[in-house]
Design a protein around this motif. Structure first.
Motif, PDB file in Angstrom:
ATOM      1  N   MET A 147       7.052  31.780 -51.528  1.00 55.40           N
ATOM      2  CA  MET A 147       5.884  31.853 -50.658  1.00 55.40           C
ATOM      3  C   MET A 147       5.836  33.239 -50.014  1.00 55.40           C
ATOM      4  O   MET A 147       6.716  33.600 -49.236  1.00 55.40           O
ATOM      5  CB  MET A 147       5.922  30.782 -49.567  1.00 55.40           C
ATOM      6  N   PHE A 148       4.814  34.005 -50.379  1.00 60.16           N
ATOM      7  CA  PHE A 148       4.587  35.319 -49.792  1.00 60.16           C
ATOM      8  C   PHE A 148       3.412  35.226 -48.826  1.00 60.16           C
ATOM      9  O   PHE A 148       2.327  34.778 -49.213  1.00 60.16           O
ATOM     10  CB  PHE A 148       4.290  36.351 -50.876  1.00 60.16           C
ATOM     11  N   ILE A 149       3.645  35.609 -47.575  1.00 63.21           N
ATOM     12  CA  ILE A 149       2.596  35.586 -46.557  1.00 63.21           C
ATOM     13  C   ILE A 149       2.173  37.011 -46.244  1.00 63.21           C
ATOM     14  O   ILE A 149       3.019  37.899 -46.063  1.00 63.21           O
ATOM     15  CB  ILE A 149       3.072  34.873 -45.280  1.00 63.21           C
ATOM     16  N   LYS A 150       0.862  37.187 -46.178  1.00 64.35           N
ATOM     17  CA  LYS A 150       0.292  38.505 -45.891  1.00 64.35           C
ATOM     18  C   LYS A 150      -0.458  38.466 -44.564  1.00 64.35           C
ATOM     19  O   LYS A 150      -1.136  37.487 -44.253  1.00 64.35           O
ATOM     20  CB  LYS A 150      -0.657  38.899 -47.021  1.00 64.35           C
ATOM     21  N   LYS A 151      -0.309  39.516 -43.789  1.00 66.43           N
ATOM     22  CA  LYS A 151      -1.213  39.785 -42.659  1.00 66.43           C
ATOM     23  C   LYS A 151      -1.787  41.166 -42.902  1.00 66.43           C
ATOM     24  O   LYS A 151      -1.055  42.150 -42.939  1.00 66.43           O
ATOM     25  CB  LYS A 151      -0.496  39.707 -41.315  1.00 66.43           C
ATOM     26  N   LYS A 152      -3.088  41.234 -43.101  1.00 68.32           N
ATOM     27  CA  LYS A 152      -3.698  42.475 -43.578  1.00 68.32           C
ATOM     28  C   LYS A 152      -3.493  43.632 -42.620  1.00 68.32           C
ATOM     29  O   LYS A 152      -3.265  44.768 -43.040  1.00 68.32           O
ATOM     30  CB  LYS A 152      -5.184  42.264 -43.835  1.00 68.32           C
ATOM     31  N   ASN A 153      -3.545  43.357 -41.340  1.00 71.67           N
ATOM     32  CA  ASN A 153      -3.289  44.393 -40.331  1.00 71.67           C
ATOM     33  C   ASN A 153      -2.844  43.712 -39.045  1.00 71.67           C
ATOM     34  O   ASN A 153      -2.703  42.484 -38.995  1.00 71.67           O
ATOM     35  CB  ASN A 153      -4.530  45.276 -40.112  1.00 71.67           C
ATOM     36  N   ASN A 154      -2.634  44.490 -37.993  1.00 67.23           N
ATOM     37  CA  ASN A 154      -2.110  43.913 -36.757  1.00 67.23           C
ATOM     38  C   ASN A 154      -3.197  43.667 -35.715  1.00 67.23           C
ATOM     39  O   ASN A 154      -2.924  43.633 -34.516  1.00 67.23           O
ATOM     40  CB  ASN A 154      -1.003  44.791 -36.174  1.00 67.23           C
ATOM     41  N   THR A 155      -4.429  43.456 -36.176  1.00 70.02           N
ATOM     42  CA  THR A 155      -5.521  43.136 -35.252  1.00 70.02           C
ATOM     43  C   THR A 155      -5.665  41.625 -35.117  1.00 70.02           C
ATOM     44  O   THR A 155      -5.171  40.851 -35.935  1.00 70.02           O
ATOM     45  CB  THR A 155      -6.849  43.724 -35.741  1.00 70.02           C
ATOM     46  N   ASP A 156      -6.405  41.191 -34.094  1.00 68.91           N
ATOM     47  CA  ASP A 156      -6.639  39.764 -33.867  1.00 68.91           C
ATOM     48  C   ASP A 156      -7.542  39.162 -34.937  1.00 68.91           C
ATOM     49  O   ASP A 156      -7.584  37.942 -35.108  1.00 68.91           O
ATOM     50  CB  ASP A 156      -7.261  39.541 -32.488  1.00 68.91           C
ATOM     51  N   ASN A 157      -8.293  40.005 -35.645  1.00 79.89           N
ATOM     52  CA  ASN A 157      -9.180  39.510 -36.700  1.00 79.89           C
ATOM     53  C   ASN A 157      -8.455  39.192 -38.001  1.00 79.89           C
ATOM     54  O   ASN A 157      -9.039  38.614 -38.910  1.00 79.89           O
ATOM     55  CB  ASN A 157     -10.274  40.552 -36.993  1.00 79.89           C
ATOM     56  N   SER A 158      -7.200  39.567 -38.083  1.00 84.89           N
ATOM     57  CA  SER A 158      -6.415  39.379 -39.312  1.00 84.89           C
ATOM     58  C   SER A 158      -5.567  38.120 -39.188  1.00 84.89           C
ATOM     59  O   SER A 158      -4.693  38.020 -38.333  1.00 84.89           O
ATOM     60  CB  SER A 158      -5.522  40.598 -39.542  1.00 84.89           C
ATOM     61  N   GLN A 159      -5.845  37.144 -40.071  1.00 80.62           N
ATOM     62  CA  GLN A 159      -5.070  35.901 -40.094  1.00 80.62           C
ATOM     63  C   GLN A 159      -4.001  35.976 -41.180  1.00 80.62           C
ATOM     64  O   GLN A 159      -4.014  36.844 -42.043  1.00 80.62           O
ATOM     65  CB  GLN A 159      -6.000  34.720 -40.370  1.00 80.62           C
ATOM     66  N   LEU A 160      -3.082  35.026 -41.118  1.00 81.26           N
ATOM     67  CA  LEU A 160      -2.069  34.916 -42.177  1.00 81.26           C
ATOM     68  C   LEU A 160      -2.714  34.362 -43.427  1.00 81.26           C
ATOM     69  O   LEU A 160      -3.482  33.392 -43.379  1.00 81.26           O
ATOM     70  CB  LEU A 160      -0.932  34.012 -41.727  1.00 81.26           C
ATOM     71  N   GLN A 161      -2.389  34.962 -44.569  1.00 79.33           N
ATOM     72  CA  GLN A 161      -2.939  34.545 -45.847  1.00 79.33           C
ATOM     73  C   GLN A 161      -1.813  34.322 -46.855  1.00 79.33           C
ATOM     74  O   GLN A 161      -0.752  34.943 -46.768  1.00 79.33           O
ATOM     75  CB  GLN A 161      -3.898  35.606 -46.394  1.00 79.33           C
TER      76      GLN A 161
END
Length: 479
Positions: free
Chosen positions: A295-309
Motif C-alpha cells: 500500500m503506497f499512500i500519496k499526499k500531493k503537497n502539504n496544503t490543506d487541499n491535498s488529501q491522502l490518495q
C-alpha cells in the motif's frame, strides 16, 4: 529448532548454485520475447544477505548485499533497441541489485527479482521517442510465469487508478547465462510526467511496510505501532533526504486520518474514489495476502487541499486465493483501514465503493473475459509460452501454458463475480461487520502467541502460521 533453521539458512546463502540446464542464446532469441542482456563489471553477481527481524525473532527476510555496475542491452527480433553503454558513474550504464522480499527470500540466487538503476534516464520499454517515459529506476519481476500481475494491472487500468505501471515480458540473460522470463516494469516513483504525480518540494509517497526493519528510516502511527507488523517507510522523498519537519508533518497527518476513521470525519483526509478503486481491484482479483500487498499512500503537497490518495496497486502473488465471491483479506481484516471505513456510521465511503462497482462492473467483466480468451492467441503469449518452457527446463519448474493460466482464471472469475456482486449490494444499507468477513481457503492455519505457545484460536498478539502462494510457511502477526 530456531538455531537449526538459522544454520540451514546461512548454509543456503553460501552454496554455489549451478545451472540445472544450460539454455543457449539461439534458443532465447527464437522464443520471440524482448531480450534483456545484462553484463556486469568483472562478471560480479548481485547477491543478498539473510536478515532476521529485530521485532519478530524467527522471521527472516533478505536484503541486497551489493549494487553491481553493468551494461544493459535490450533487443527484439535480432534488433538492438536500447544500449546503455558501458558503466561510467553519472554518465552511462547502470547498477543492478536484488529486490523484493518474500519472493527473493525463496528464490534461487541466480534467479532473483532485480532492481535496475540507470546512470542516464531512458525508457527501457522503448515506447518510441516520447521523452516523458524516461526514468532511471526499473524492476525485473519474476511475474511472467503467471498472469497474476498482468490481470491485476489490467483491472487497475480499467478502474482508472492514477497510475498503472507499464511493462513488457522479456527473457533475461546475465553475463551470458539465461536466467528466465521476467516482466520489465516501471517502479513506484515520483515522476510527474509518467508515474506518480506529487509536488517535488512538498509532496509525499510513503509505504505501509511489513519489512520496515530493513530500512534506514521509518515511523509508526497510532494504528500501526507496538507489536503490529507494519510501519511507514519512504518512497518520496528518499529516506536520505527527509528532514524532521517533513516526517513530523506526514506522521501527524496520517494519525489525524486514523483518528477520523473512528469518529467518521474521514472525508476531510482521504480521497474517497482512489481508496475505493484500490480496494475494489483487490476484491475483484481475490487477494488473500494482506501482508504482501503493498500500500503506497500519496499526499500531493502539504496544503490543506491535498488529501491522502492511493495512486497505484502492486503485488498480485495471492490473487484468486479467497473463496470465490468473498472480499479480499485487505477488505475484511480488522486492523486494516478498510474495515473501519466500511463499518463506519458515515456511509459515504461505502456508497462511493458501491457506485464505482455498479458503474464499472459490466465493462470490467467483459474486458477481462475478452482479454483472457484472446491473449493466449497473441504473438506475445506464444513467445511467452516458449519462454516458459525454457524457464522450466533451466530451473526444473513446471509452470503452465498461458492458455492453461487463462482458463483457470476464467473459471475462478465465473464463480466469483456474481456472488461478489451480491455481497457488494448488501453493503449499502448495513453496518453489520459479518457482511465484510471473508471465508478463506486455508484450513491449515496454526496460531501461536509471541512466546511460541500454541493457541486454539487467534487472540491479541498472536501469530498466524499459514501457507503463502509458493506453499511456504509464513508468519502473519495479528494485533
Amino acid at each position: 529448532m530456531k538455531n537449526i533453521l538459522i544454520s540451514l539458512l546461512l548454509c543456503l546463502t553460501t552454496l554455489q548454485v549451478v545451472s540445472q540446464n544450460a539454455i543457449t542464446y539461439d534458443q532465447v532469441k527464437q522464443a520471440g520475447l524482448h531480450i534483456v542482456e545484462i553484463t556486469t563489471v568483472n562478471n560480479e553477481e548481485p547477491e543478498g544477505t539473510i536478515v532476521e527481524s529485530p521485532l519478530f525473532p524467527g522471521l527472516f527476510n533478505i536484503v541486497y548485499k551489493n549494487k553491481v555496475p553493468c551494461k544493459i542491452v535490450i533487443s527484439k527480433d535480432g534488433q538492438i533497441i536500447y544500449d546503455s553503454d558501458e558503466y561510467l558513474k553519472n554518465i552511462s550504464g547502470a547498477t543492478i541489485r536484488i529486490n523484493g522480499n518474500t519472493t527473493a527470500y525463496y528464490s534461487n540466487p541466480l534467479n532473483m527479482p532485480y532492481k535496475i538503476k540507470l546512470e542516464k534516464s531512458a525508457d527501457l520499454l522503448c515506447r518510441g521517442n516520447d521523452s516523458k517515459y524516461k526514468d532511471k529506476e526499473w524492476r525485473l519481476l519474476k511475474d511472467a510465469v503467471s498472469l497474476n500481475t498482468m490481470i491485476g494491472l489490467k483491472v487497475s487500468h480499467l478502474l482508472d487508478l492514477e497510475w498503472t505501471p507499464d511493462y513488457i515480458p522479456c527473457n533475461v540473460i546475465i553475463n551470458g547465462d539465461y536466467r528466465g522470463c521476467y516482466l520489465l516494469i516501471e517502479t513506484v516513483k515520483r515522476n510527474e510526467l509518467c508515474r506518480i504525480n506529487c509536488d517535488k518540494q512538498t509532496g509525499y509517497i510513503i509505504e505501509k511496510d511489513p519489512y520496515w526493519w530493513k530500512e534506514d528510516k521509518y515511523f509508526s502511527s497510532n494504528w500501526y505501532k507496538d507489536d503490529n507488523i507494519y510501519r511507514w517507510t519512504w518512497k518520496y522523498p528518499d529516506s536520505d533526504n527527509v528532514d524532521e519537519e517533513q516526517e513530523a508533518y506526514i506522521k501527524q497527518y496520517i494519525m489525524s486520518m486514523e483518528e477520523s476513521l473512528s469518529n467518521g470525519n474521514y472525508e476531510s483526509y482521504i480521497d474517497l474514489l482512489s481508496f475505493a478503486k484500490w480496494i475494489l481491484v483487490h476484491d475483484i482479483i481475490g487477494t488473500k495476502d494482506s501482508w504482501g500487498s503493498n500500500m503506497f499512500i500519496k499526499k500531493k503537497n502539504n496544503t490543506d487541499n491535498s488529501q491522502l490518495q492511493l495512486p497505484c496497486v502492486w503485488d498480485f502473488d495471492s490473487s484468486y486465493e479467497v473463496t470465490p465471491g468473498s472480499f479480499s483479506l485487505l477488505h475484511t481484516q480488522e486492523n486494516e483501514y478498510f474495515s473501519a471505513l466500511f463499518n463506519s456510521s458515515n456511509r459515504v465511503f461505502a456508497t462511493t465503493y458501491i457506485t464505482l462497482w455498479n458503474d464499472k462492473k459490466e465493462e470490467i467483466v467483459n474486458k477481462l473475459y475478452n482479454f483472457l480468451n484472446e491473449y493466449p492467441n497473441t504473438d506475445e503469449a506464444k513467445a511467452l509460452d516458449i519462454s516458459r518452457v525454457l524457464y522450466n527446463e533451466r530451473w526444473g519448474y513446471h509452470y503452465p501454458t498461458v492458455n492453461e493460466d487463462s482458463q483457470l482464471i476464467c473459471n475462478w472469475l465465473q464463480n466469483h463475480i456474481h456472488v461478489l456482486d451480491q455481497n457488494i449490494q448488501l453493503i449499502e444499507n448495513s453496518t453489520d461487520i459479518s457482511i465484510h468477513k471473508t471465508s478463506i481457503n486455508n484450513t491449515s492455519n496454526t496460531y501461536y502467541n509471541l512466546n511460541g505457545v500454541k493457541q486454539y484460536k487467534p487472540t491479541k498478539k498472536t501469530v498466524n502460521i499459514m501457507n503463502n502462494d509458493n506453499g511456504k510457511k509464513i508468519k502473519v502477526f495479528i494485533k
